[in-house]
Write a protein that holds these residues in place. Structure first.
Motif, PDB file in Angstrom:
ATOM      1  N   SER A 112     -27.656 -11.986 -24.249  1.00 54.11           N
ATOM      2  CA  SER A 112     -27.920 -12.339 -25.645  1.00 54.11           C
ATOM      3  C   SER A 112     -27.833 -13.842 -25.838  1.00 54.11           C
ATOM      4  O   SER A 112     -27.024 -14.513 -25.196  1.00 54.11           O
ATOM      5  CB  SER A 112     -26.927 -11.644 -26.575  1.00 54.11           C
ATOM      6  OG  SER A 112     -27.138 -10.250 -26.568  1.00 54.11           O
ATOM      7  N   TYR A 114     -28.895 -15.516 -29.499  1.00 49.33           N
ATOM      8  CA  TYR A 114     -28.403 -15.490 -30.870  1.00 49.33           C
ATOM      9  C   TYR A 114     -28.497 -14.041 -31.367  1.00 49.33           C
ATOM     10  O   TYR A 114     -28.396 -13.103 -30.586  1.00 49.33           O
ATOM     11  CB  TYR A 114     -29.191 -16.464 -31.751  1.00 49.33           C
ATOM     12  CG  TYR A 114     -29.093 -17.905 -31.289  1.00 49.33           C
ATOM     13  CD1 TYR A 114     -27.858 -18.549 -31.182  1.00 49.33           C
ATOM     14  CD2 TYR A 114     -30.239 -18.632 -30.950  1.00 49.33           C
ATOM     15  CE1 TYR A 114     -27.760 -19.857 -30.750  1.00 49.33           C
ATOM     16  CE2 TYR A 114     -30.148 -19.957 -30.531  1.00 49.33           C
ATOM     17  CZ  TYR A 114     -28.908 -20.561 -30.423  1.00 49.33           C
ATOM     18  OH  TYR A 114     -28.823 -21.854 -29.995  1.00 49.33           O
ATOM     19  N   ARG A 115     -28.700 -13.844 -32.654  1.00 47.98           N
ATOM     20  CA  ARG A 115     -28.630 -12.489 -33.209  1.00 47.98           C
ATOM     21  C   ARG A 115     -29.704 -11.566 -32.635  1.00 47.98           C
ATOM     22  O   ARG A 115     -29.450 -10.404 -32.328  1.00 47.98           O
ATOM     23  CB  ARG A 115     -28.761 -12.543 -34.733  1.00 47.98           C
ATOM     24  CG  ARG A 115     -28.507 -11.196 -35.400  1.00 47.98           C
ATOM     25  CD  ARG A 115     -28.816 -11.254 -36.881  1.00 47.98           C
ATOM     26  NE  ARG A 115     -27.950 -12.150 -37.600  1.00 47.98           N
ATOM     27  CZ  ARG A 115     -26.788 -11.795 -38.176  1.00 47.98           C
ATOM     28  NH1 ARG A 115     -26.375 -10.552 -38.069  1.00 47.98           N
ATOM     29  NH2 ARG A 115     -26.071 -12.666 -38.842  1.00 47.98           N
ATOM     30  N   ARG A 116     -30.938 -12.067 -32.487  1.00 47.53           N
ATOM     31  CA  ARG A 116     -32.039 -11.216 -32.042  1.00 47.53           C
ATOM     32  C   ARG A 116     -32.653 -11.662 -30.720  1.00 47.53           C
ATOM     33  O   ARG A 116     -33.474 -10.952 -30.162  1.00 47.53           O
ATOM     34  CB  ARG A 116     -33.130 -11.172 -33.127  1.00 47.53           C
ATOM     35  CG  ARG A 116     -32.665 -10.512 -34.410  1.00 47.53           C
ATOM     36  CD  ARG A 116     -33.699 -10.596 -35.513  1.00 47.53           C
ATOM     37  NE  ARG A 116     -33.211  -9.923 -36.716  1.00 47.53           N
ATOM     38  CZ  ARG A 116     -32.440 -10.483 -37.630  1.00 47.53           C
ATOM     39  NH1 ARG A 116     -32.074 -11.745 -37.490  1.00 47.53           N
ATOM     40  NH2 ARG A 116     -32.027  -9.806 -38.681  1.00 47.53           N
ATOM     41  N   GLU A 194     -32.913 -15.983 -37.525  1.00 42.93           N
ATOM     42  CA  GLU A 194     -31.839 -15.475 -38.377  1.00 42.93           C
ATOM     43  C   GLU A 194     -32.353 -14.992 -39.726  1.00 42.93           C
ATOM     44  O   GLU A 194     -31.965 -13.923 -40.196  1.00 42.93           O
ATOM     45  CB  GLU A 194     -30.790 -16.568 -38.586  1.00 42.93           C
ATOM     46  CG  GLU A 194     -29.641 -16.180 -39.498  1.00 42.93           C
ATOM     47  CD  GLU A 194     -28.745 -15.102 -38.928  1.00 42.93           C
ATOM     48  OE1 GLU A 194     -28.093 -14.383 -39.709  1.00 42.93           O
ATOM     49  OE2 GLU A 194     -28.700 -14.960 -37.690  1.00 42.93           O
ATOM     50  N   ASN A 673     -23.766 -19.272 -36.912  1.00 41.39           N
ATOM     51  CA  ASN A 673     -24.409 -18.899 -38.161  1.00 41.39           C
ATOM     52  C   ASN A 673     -23.719 -19.577 -39.344  1.00 41.39           C
ATOM     53  O   ASN A 673     -24.252 -20.519 -39.935  1.00 41.39           O
ATOM     54  CB  ASN A 673     -24.372 -17.367 -38.269  1.00 41.39           C
ATOM     55  CG  ASN A 673     -25.101 -16.839 -39.474  1.00 41.39           C
ATOM     56  OD1 ASN A 673     -25.611 -17.590 -40.288  1.00 41.39           O
ATOM     57  ND2 ASN A 673     -25.143 -15.530 -39.614  1.00 41.39           N
ATOM     58  N   ASN A 702     -18.172 -15.773 -32.110  1.00 43.68           N
ATOM     59  CA  ASN A 702     -19.279 -16.033 -33.019  1.00 43.68           C
ATOM     60  C   ASN A 702     -19.031 -15.385 -34.380  1.00 43.68           C
ATOM     61  O   ASN A 702     -17.911 -15.011 -34.704  1.00 43.68           O
ATOM     62  CB  ASN A 702     -20.607 -15.603 -32.388  1.00 43.68           C
ATOM     63  CG  ASN A 702     -20.694 -14.097 -32.175  1.00 43.68           C
ATOM     64  OD1 ASN A 702     -19.916 -13.319 -32.733  1.00 43.68           O
ATOM     65  ND2 ASN A 702     -21.655 -13.666 -31.375  1.00 43.68           N
ATOM     66  N   HIS A 703     -20.079 -15.222 -35.149  1.00 46.07           N
ATOM     67  CA  HIS A 703     -19.941 -14.743 -36.528  1.00 46.07           C
ATOM     68  C   HIS A 703     -19.358 -13.331 -36.591  1.00 46.07           C
ATOM     69  O   HIS A 703     -18.732 -12.955 -37.580  1.00 46.07           O
ATOM     70  CB  HIS A 703     -21.309 -14.789 -37.210  1.00 46.07           C
ATOM     71  CG  HIS A 703     -21.251 -14.673 -38.703  1.00 46.07           C
ATOM     72  ND1 HIS A 703     -20.483 -15.494 -39.495  1.00 46.07           N
ATOM     73  CD2 HIS A 703     -21.879 -13.816 -39.566  1.00 46.07           C
ATOM     74  CE1 HIS A 703     -20.631 -15.162 -40.766  1.00 46.07           C
ATOM     75  NE2 HIS A 703     -21.471 -14.151 -40.831  1.00 46.07           N
TER      76      HIS A 703
END
Length: 726
Positions: A112, A114-116, A194, A673, A702-703
């Motif tokens: 991974s 970032y988020r996607r 994001e 984020n 992370n977030h």
């Protein structure tokens, strides 16, 4: 005689006592929730409908490795193993078929970003022979995608776009200017990923002859620096992050023709400070559609572009006094044979489905009413039907409907009250339903298009059995009226032994951001079971959906425009005052907690509502919108240059002098984020105001603040704080 009667009585007492003892239900412990996975939920993963409509495939893991299984829709039986990871020696985690289902692309060793976004090792599996072909000698690449003509795979590596011919493994590099923190080809930058929910930024044409892609020039975007800890000298991680009011990446659309190796730049207008968040092939390999938005996101334009010349023309335009919410209306579908397109829009005040001709003219509004279409599931062009999920039954629920393309013959397909998610077959003859409600764990079922159930695929019976062993409180939904007459929805979780004659402390859980909801009739996850633990410790757990949240129409959601935090916090305070009026609530002990936007709300609420809230926990909070990204923040607040008051008036930093209660501030130092900078500046302001508070930072997290023992540590910390301070 006497002795035998006495023995019988003793035996009967022992039996009845044992039976009663066996029926005593357990209390939920933190270990149950976060260590032993007592309440973990199963699902059916990796489901892909196969093109003939008679089968679907599903990804399953067992001791020998991952497998893709071919399942007969009519019988529900597994008829074949399509891909056997154990036999191939590849521990893959995802798969995708090409259109004719002769090949599959599998990803392993996925990392991974970032988020996607992610990168991994990819293999192409020939489904007939079972052989696997490794791409790029095992180098990690991004977004590998099979071409529709089965011959090639396109991918991104080191910010450049490539494709490989499967017949001879020859690699062609389409772009040559990719560079970290400068130029990205075919992949989204941080803020698009994001906030526009996209990561891959290229698309094969329907015949595989062209690739359209978006280029991001982020050279002028300011860098954000995060230090990573754990070594003798901490390391810097720098990435491009456009904060509100700062420069965005310059974006452009390009179409590469594989036959003549030429790349055409698409004309997107003279204005450069724009967003280009979507590209689509519209019916043929000659016509590319794309969306353009202005910087303030109050105008959305749909264009068609000539794939050879790059020339474009405007097809449809939508404007708003506030903003056009692309993520909420991301349902654009192009019909076959140039019969136009179907889309969703909030233009009449509620999100509904519209049919337009190929020139953009509206043919009809298909759904209408004071309720919202949550998402468009499928379009059956032959049957002239549209399948969708909506809030028509209740804003707390998501129910499945079918309607004619003429707007007639609407039918409810899922009769149970709760929340549905639907995966429809490509021929629209079957669907798989994921269903849950507040008291029912996830149930996955296979259905005919009429709604008739064929088979239960997963009923989570183990979880149901486990839940039955515990003394759980019921989630009760309620509504109340605020001082301005607005009705708000909420839920309360009471202890299983709730006694109305006693008084209980209250912990409110809030998110509260634009378009969100926490008050829904759906099964919760580990956070809900943490709330169950707190309820058993004697707390009432309450959540309220304030103004600005979703499923209740444009006016309700957009009221917070240009003034984030004001009405949302007013409504949370109103909710706390309503609770304080109830005879079984201890008005002197009302707390509030939230994460991300919810952390912003809880910290601001404790300060502005110092006469109502005694305690707050703020996890990973935004503390000033000046520190958050352009796309999200400016959508709701405009830019700081245009609306400084909207950024500052409702910042927790502005209100630190009002703090009276107990605040716990929590943040991960590796949060890409909502940056740790938010917590640092709030802490600094509190110190300057001589306000005491408690804090915890999580190194490199992370977030989501997770990994290893982190989740256990975090929730143990918060539990202890609540018990001490509330």
């Amino acid at each position: 005689m006497y002795q035998s009667k006495l023995a019988a009585i003793i035996l009967m007492l022992l039996f009845s006592t044992g039976e009663a003892f066996s029926q005593i239900q357990k209390h939920v412990t933190l270990e149950d929730v976060f260590k032993s996975d007592v309440f973990s939920q199963k699902s059916v993963y990796g489901i892909n409908w196969m093109r003939d409509g008679k089968y679907y495939s599903s990804l399953r893991r067992d001791v020998t490795g991952p497998k893709v299984l071919k399942v007969n829709v009519a019988t529900g039986e597994e008829e074949a193993i399509l891909i056997d990871g154990g036999a191939l020696g590849i521990n893959f985690s995802s798969y995708a078929f090409n259109p004719d289902e002769t090949k599959a692309l599998i990803a392993s060793d996925v990392e991974s970003i970032y988020r996607r976004s992610s990168k991994g090792v990819f293999h192409v599996v020939d489904l007939e022979s079972g052989n696997a072909q490794k791409l790029m000698d095992g180098e990690k690449i991004m977004y590998a995608t099979l071409s529709p003509d089965n011959d090639k795979v396109a991918f991104v590596k080191d910010n450049d776009l490539y494709y490989v011919n499967l017949s001879d493994n020859q690699v062609t590099r389409i772009t040559n200017d990719g560079e970290w923190n400068k130029i990205i080809n075919g992949a989204a930058d941080w803020v698009y990923e994001e906030e526009f929910s996209m990561s891959k930024a290229f698309e094969w044409s329907p015949d595989g002859s062209k690739i359209a892609f978006i280029k991001f020039d982020e050279t002028e975007v300011p860098e954000f620096n995060m230090q990573t800890w754990g070594k003798l000298y901490p390391e810097d991680y720098k990435f491009k992050y456009p904060k509100a009011g700062e420069k965005n990446a310059l974006v452009s659309i390009h179409i590469h023709d594989l036959k003549n190796t030429l790349t055409a730049k698409v004309y997107t207008g003279e204005e450069e400070d724009i967003y280009l968040p979507r590209i689509y092939w519209a019916g043929s390999s000659d016509n590319l559609a794309f969306l353009r938005m202005n910087r303030l996101q109050n105008q959305l334009d749909l264009f068609y572009a000539n794939a050879s010349s790059g020339s474009s023309k405007l097809i449809l335009q939508e404007k708003a006094d506030t903003y056009v919410d692309l993520n909420y209306n991301d349902d654009l579908r192009f019909l076959e044979d140039n019969r136009g397109f179907i889309r969703t829009s909030e233009q009449d005040g509620f999100k509904h489905i519209y049919h337009h001709d190929n020139d953009g003219k509206m043919i009809r509004q298909i759904t209408k009413g004071n309720w919202e279409v949550s998402n468009l599931v499928a379009i059956d062009e032959k049957g002239k039907k549209i399948y969708y999920i909506s809030t028509e039954q209740s804003p707390l629920e998501r129910n499945f409907f079918v309607i004619g393309m003429d707007g007639k013959n609407k039918k409810l397909l899922g009769s149970e009250k709760g929340t549905y998610r639907i995966n429809m077959s490509k021929d629209n003859k079957y669907f798989i339903a994921d269903f849950s409600n507040a008291n029912t764990p996830l149930k996955v079922t296979l259905h005919e298009a009429s709604g008739k159930e064929i088979k239960v695929l997963e009923d989570n019976q183990r979880l149901r059995d486990n839940v039955a062993k515990y003394a759980l409180g019921n989630k009760e939904f309620f509504e109340f009226e605020t001082v301005d007459g607005t009705m708000l929805n909420g839920y309360v979780l009471k202890p299983s032994d709730f006694d109305e004659s006693k008084q209980y402390p209250v912990l409110m859980y809030v998110y509260g951001g634009p378009g969100s909801q926490t008050v829904t009739n759906s099964w919760g996850g580990s956070r809900d079971f943490w709330h169950q633990h707190l309820a058993q410790e004697g707390y009432l757990i309450v959540s309220v959906d304030n103004r600005g949240t979703g499923a209740r129409g444009r006016e309700f959601k957009h009221v917070t425009y240009a003034n984030l935090g004001k009405y949302e916090v007013e409504d949370q305070i109103a909710g706390a005052k309503y609770l304080a009026s109830l005879p079984y609530v201890d008005a002197s002990r009302i707390g509030i907690w939230g994460w991300s936007y919810g952390g912003y709300m809880s910290s601001l609420g404790l300060m502005v509502g110092s006469d109502v809230f005694k305690t707050a926990i703020a996890v990973a909070p935004v503390t000033t919108w000046r520190y958050y990204d352009t796309i999200y923040t400016e959508r709701y607040l405009q830019t700081p240059q245009l609306n400084a008051a909207g950024y500052d008036d409702n910042s927790p930093i502005t209100h630190v002098n009002k703090l009276k209660g107990d605040l716990m501030l929590i943040h991960g130092t590796g949060d890409d984020n909502v940056h740790f900078q938010n917590a640092v500046d709030l802490a600094d302001a509190l110190i300057k105001a001589d306000k005491q508070f408690e804090t915890m930072f999580y190194p490199n997290r992370n977030h989501g603040i997770y990994g290893g023992n982190t989740t256990w540590h975090l929730y143990s910390l918060m539990t202890d704080f609540i018990k001490r301070k509330l």
